[in-house]
Write a protein that holds these residues in place. Sequence first.
Motif, PDB file in Angstrom:
ATOM      1  N   ALA A 112       0.834  -1.211   0.000  1.00  0.00           N
ATOM      2  CA  ALA A 112       0.000   0.000   0.000  1.00  0.00           C
ATOM      3  C   ALA A 112       0.861   1.250   0.000  1.00  0.00           C
ATOM      4  CB  ALA A 112      -0.927  -0.007   1.213  1.00  0.00           C
ATOM      5  N   ARG A 113       1.989   1.199   0.715  1.00  0.00           N
ATOM      6  CA  ARG A 113       2.893   2.360   0.745  1.00  0.00           C
ATOM      7  C   ARG A 113       3.613   2.511  -0.585  1.00  0.00           C
ATOM      8  NH1 ARG A 113       4.941   3.973   5.529  1.00  0.00           N
ATOM      9  NH2 ARG A 113       5.796   5.675   4.278  1.00  0.00           N
ATOM     10  N   ARG A 114       3.969   1.393  -1.197  1.00  0.00           N
ATOM     11  CA  ARG A 114       4.713   1.455  -2.454  1.00  0.00           C
ATOM     12  C   ARG A 114       3.860   2.072  -3.564  1.00  0.00           C
ATOM     13  NH1 ARG A 114       9.548  -2.350  -4.038  1.00  0.00           N
ATOM     14  NH2 ARG A 114      10.017  -1.564  -6.107  1.00  0.00           N
ATOM     15  N   LYS A 115       2.542   1.883  -3.498  1.00  0.00           N
ATOM     16  CA  LYS A 115       1.667   2.441  -4.524  1.00  0.00           C
ATOM     17  C   LYS A 115       1.697   3.970  -4.525  1.00  0.00           C
ATOM     18  CE  LYS A 115      -1.655  -1.378  -4.592  1.00  0.00           C
ATOM     19  NZ  LYS A 115      -3.042  -1.810  -4.276  1.00  0.00           N
ATOM     20  N   PHE A 116       2.064   4.570  -3.393  1.00  0.00           N
ATOM     21  CA  PHE A 116       2.079   6.032  -3.300  1.00  0.00           C
ATOM     22  C   PHE A 116       3.355   6.644  -3.866  1.00  0.00           C
ATOM     23  CE2 PHE A 116      -1.304   5.178  -0.268  1.00  0.00           C
ATOM     24  CZ  PHE A 116      -2.192   6.218  -0.524  1.00  0.00           C
ATOM     25  N   LEU A 117       4.348   5.807  -4.183  1.00  0.00           N
ATOM     26  CA  LEU A 117       5.571   6.332  -4.780  1.00  0.00           C
ATOM     27  C   LEU A 117       5.279   6.815  -6.196  1.00  0.00           C
ATOM     28  CD1 LEU A 117       8.204   3.691  -3.630  1.00  0.00           C
ATOM     29  CD2 LEU A 117       7.767   5.955  -2.664  1.00  0.00           C
ATOM     30  N   ARG A 118       5.994   7.844  -6.628  1.00  0.00           N
ATOM     31  CA  ARG A 118       5.789   8.427  -7.950  1.00  0.00           C
ATOM     32  C   ARG A 118       6.733   7.782  -8.962  1.00  0.00           C
ATOM     33  NH1 ARG A 118       0.866  10.083  -6.968  1.00  0.00           N
ATOM     34  NH2 ARG A 118       0.754  11.602  -5.273  1.00  0.00           N
ATOM     35  N   THR A 119       6.855   8.414 -10.111  1.00  0.00           N
ATOM     36  CA  THR A 119       7.722   7.869 -11.148  1.00  0.00           C
ATOM     37  C   THR A 119       9.181   7.923 -10.714  1.00  0.00           C
ATOM     38  OG1 THR A 119       8.029  10.008 -12.230  1.00  0.00           O
ATOM     39  CG2 THR A 119       6.105   8.703 -12.897  1.00  0.00           C
ATOM     40  N   GLU A 120       9.990   7.145 -11.405  1.00  0.00           N
ATOM     41  CA  GLU A 120      11.421   7.125 -11.094  1.00  0.00           C
ATOM     42  C   GLU A 120      12.022   8.519 -11.164  1.00  0.00           C
ATOM     43  OE1 GLU A 120      15.305   5.544 -13.504  1.00  0.00           O
ATOM     44  OE2 GLU A 120      13.756   4.041 -13.056  1.00  0.00           O
ATOM     45  N   LYS A 121      11.631   9.299 -12.185  1.00  0.00           N
ATOM     46  CA  LYS A 121      12.157  10.648 -12.350  1.00  0.00           C
ATOM     47  C   LYS A 121      11.767  11.538 -11.181  1.00  0.00           C
ATOM     48  CE  LYS A 121      12.136  14.575 -15.548  1.00  0.00           C
ATOM     49  NZ  LYS A 121      11.611  15.100 -16.842  1.00  0.00           N
ATOM     50  N   THR A 122      10.514  11.428 -10.738  1.00  0.00           N
ATOM     51  CA  THR A 122      10.050  12.259  -9.623  1.00  0.00           C
ATOM     52  C   THR A 122      10.781  11.908  -8.339  1.00  0.00           C
ATOM     53  OG1 THR A 122       7.865  12.523 -10.626  1.00  0.00           O
ATOM     54  CG2 THR A 122       8.038  12.922  -8.265  1.00  0.00           C
ATOM     55  N   GLU A 123      10.890  10.610  -8.038  1.00  0.00           N
ATOM     56  CA  GLU A 123      11.573  10.194  -6.812  1.00  0.00           C
ATOM     57  C   GLU A 123      13.041  10.592  -6.842  1.00  0.00           C
ATOM     58  OE1 GLU A 123      10.088   9.276  -4.240  1.00  0.00           O
ATOM     59  OE2 GLU A 123       8.115   8.890  -5.115  1.00  0.00           O
ATOM     60  N   LEU A 124      13.659  10.496  -8.015  1.00  0.00           N
ATOM     61  CA  LEU A 124      15.054  10.920  -8.132  1.00  0.00           C
ATOM     62  C   LEU A 124      15.172  12.417  -7.895  1.00  0.00           C
ATOM     63  CD1 LEU A 124      18.012  10.375  -8.831  1.00  0.00           C
ATOM     64  CD2 LEU A 124      17.407  10.646 -11.256  1.00  0.00           C
ATOM     65  N   GLY A 125      14.202  13.194  -8.406  1.00  0.00           N
ATOM     66  CA  GLY A 125      14.228  14.635  -8.190  1.00  0.00           C
ATOM     67  C   GLY A 125      14.160  14.996  -6.722  1.00  0.00           C
ATOM     68  N   HIS A 126      13.291  14.325  -5.962  1.00  0.00           N
ATOM     69  CA  HIS A 126      13.202  14.579  -4.519  1.00  0.00           C
ATOM     70  C   HIS A 126      14.519  14.222  -3.827  1.00  0.00           C
ATOM     71  CE1 HIS A 126       9.000  15.701  -4.102  1.00  0.00           C
ATOM     72  NE2 HIS A 126       8.648  14.717  -4.921  1.00  0.00           N
ATOM     73  N   LEU A 127      15.124  13.142  -4.254  1.00  0.00           N
ATOM     74  CA  LEU A 127      16.367  12.720  -3.611  1.00  0.00           C
ATOM     75  C   LEU A 127      17.506  13.689  -3.930  1.00  0.00           C
ATOM     76  CD1 LEU A 127      17.123   9.012  -3.176  1.00  0.00           C
ATOM     77  CD2 LEU A 127      18.988  10.649  -3.271  1.00  0.00           C
ATOM     78  N   GLU A 128      17.531  14.180  -5.156  1.00  0.00           N
ATOM     79  CA  GLU A 128      18.561  15.163  -5.508  1.00  0.00           C
ATOM     80  C   GLU A 128      18.415  16.427  -4.668  1.00  0.00           C
ATOM     81  OE1 GLU A 128      19.975  14.930 -10.018  1.00  0.00           O
ATOM     82  OE2 GLU A 128      17.786  15.038  -9.865  1.00  0.00           O
TER      83      GLU A 128
END
Length: 610
Positions: free
Chosen positions: A161-177
């Motif tokens: 259920a938590r994993r479904k809330f993750l966004r696209t690879e590009k979006t998650e990478l942007g947050h991490l950057e």
Amino acid sequence: MPGMPKPIRLLSSQLVDQIAAGEVVERPASVAKELIENSLDAGARRIEIDLEQGGVKLLRIRDDGHGIPVEELALALARHATSKIGGLADLEAVASLGFRGEALPSIASVSRLTLTSRAAGAERAWQVRVDGEGRVGEPQPAAHPTGTTVEVRDLFFNVPARRKFLRTEKTELGHLEQVVQRMALVRPDVALRLTHAGRGLLDLPAAADPPGIERRLEALLGAAFLEHALRLDAAAVGLRLHGWLVRPAFSRSQADRQFFFVNGRAVRDRLVTHAVRQAFQDVLHQARHPAYLLYLELPAGLVDVNVHPAKHEVRFREGRQVHDFIFRTLQRRLAEGGLAGTEAEPGAPSPTIDQRPLVGGAPPPAGTPRQAAMPLRLGDERAGYRFSFAAQRPPAARADAAPPPVAEESTAEGGALPPLGLAIGQLSGIYVLAQAEDGLVIVDMHAAHERIGYERLKAAWAAGRVTSQPLLVPVVVAVSAAEVALVETHQALLQGLGLAVDPLGRDRVAVRAIPALLQGADAERLLRDLLADLAVHGDAGRIAAEIDRVLATLACHRAVRAHHRLGLEEMNALLRDMERTARADQCNHGRPTWVRLTQQDLDRLFSRGR
């Protein structure tokens, strides 16, 4: 019908960790934040971050810190186990970044985690694995230099259920950057490398001197940020605020260049945001956002960082004092602007960085006009300037022509020209052209005169007694009991602002007078806005903002209009007034009032020296 109540029972340790993970671990970026903070607390001088699929498949962080002894490896993965808090006294004056003892066990409960570390002075490294079900394996020998590596694989593999809330690879990478960017901004002394799927995204060497720090800022924020930056460094009442403010004329359409750190911790705090916005309130258009990189330092005991599990928020023990210090420091630096030199502390980056207009967010092309900081403090004595004009413009000159510089060259004592130079003419009835020491200064005469008039009106308003305008019919406003109490508590403040407000029972008040300058204003809206400010911030910012808006409108109407012809003496008087006026770098709407073309810029335009 509600079902039968379920019996009270203890939750499993695995479920407890997963609940805690919901507070700490939102996405790969929050995992990276917690682990990088641990590395910094461990004294790391170099941190390497490797990612796959935006950090969801793999997030590995390696540091060269002091490492973890083998006998403490399993304990590091236990809840509420930490080396950073020993008692209540430590909790009341937290000096480390990570201290709750929740990060590693929480992350391990929603991923497959491997922890490898070699303590300083130890003969070998050791490794433990967590299987995602809360089971920690026995330590095994491993090859690893001094320091620690945390490898997080398959984030949220056991919490679909938590994993479904993750966004696209590009979006998650942007947050991490963004997380890595903030860490790099607050700790330039630590080398950082970031790779994604084997591709290098960031490789920043450690920086200990001003040139190195400026190179890091340029790599992270772009050359334009520094080129428009005003350096500041101020201290008072045990507080220190330092960093960079981008000039209001080069504000942004988004709040994407706002970085504020409290004792090395990136925070999002309403008190801080309000203080910054208030400092920019009459130099920035409301639709624009200021840009800044600021560091606030204060004793650890005066700030509570234990407010939020993810440590994004803080609570100041003397909130009003902190707010006023930030507001006044920024307001003063903005008032000095590019026409005032500020002495940086030894080893600090130079505050006299050229101010270049933004061109699509990229560094400006060669020959672009700039606003450069001037070696002049507001209020400096002007008696040294000697002006001697021999003749006036010929009567037959066209209305739109620039008056010829028929005067003998006038200089300040010692042969130096004034900071904004000496007028040589007027262009299109809009711009004043002046020759300065190192080139050509171009002034928007209406914008400049508007700011000068506005600052004079504000000073006159502040120095004089506030005049009230009685209302023919009092305005009765329905309010809450808490708001009635605010009116009763702040009667002296309201009267000082020219407002007469009387309580009428428990849920109504009557507005009987408003400031004369705001005659015709909506009294009810004014009062409600004011009460909102008093409730949240304890001050009357809305009234001040309303008065500022009225004064700005008056200044705009009183300013010289476009196509109004000025003589050379009038132009020079305008330039000298600008040098004396706070916030003269931009008009009341945040637009620049002047730019400069240096001699080098002019030579480049005409290909001289090639």
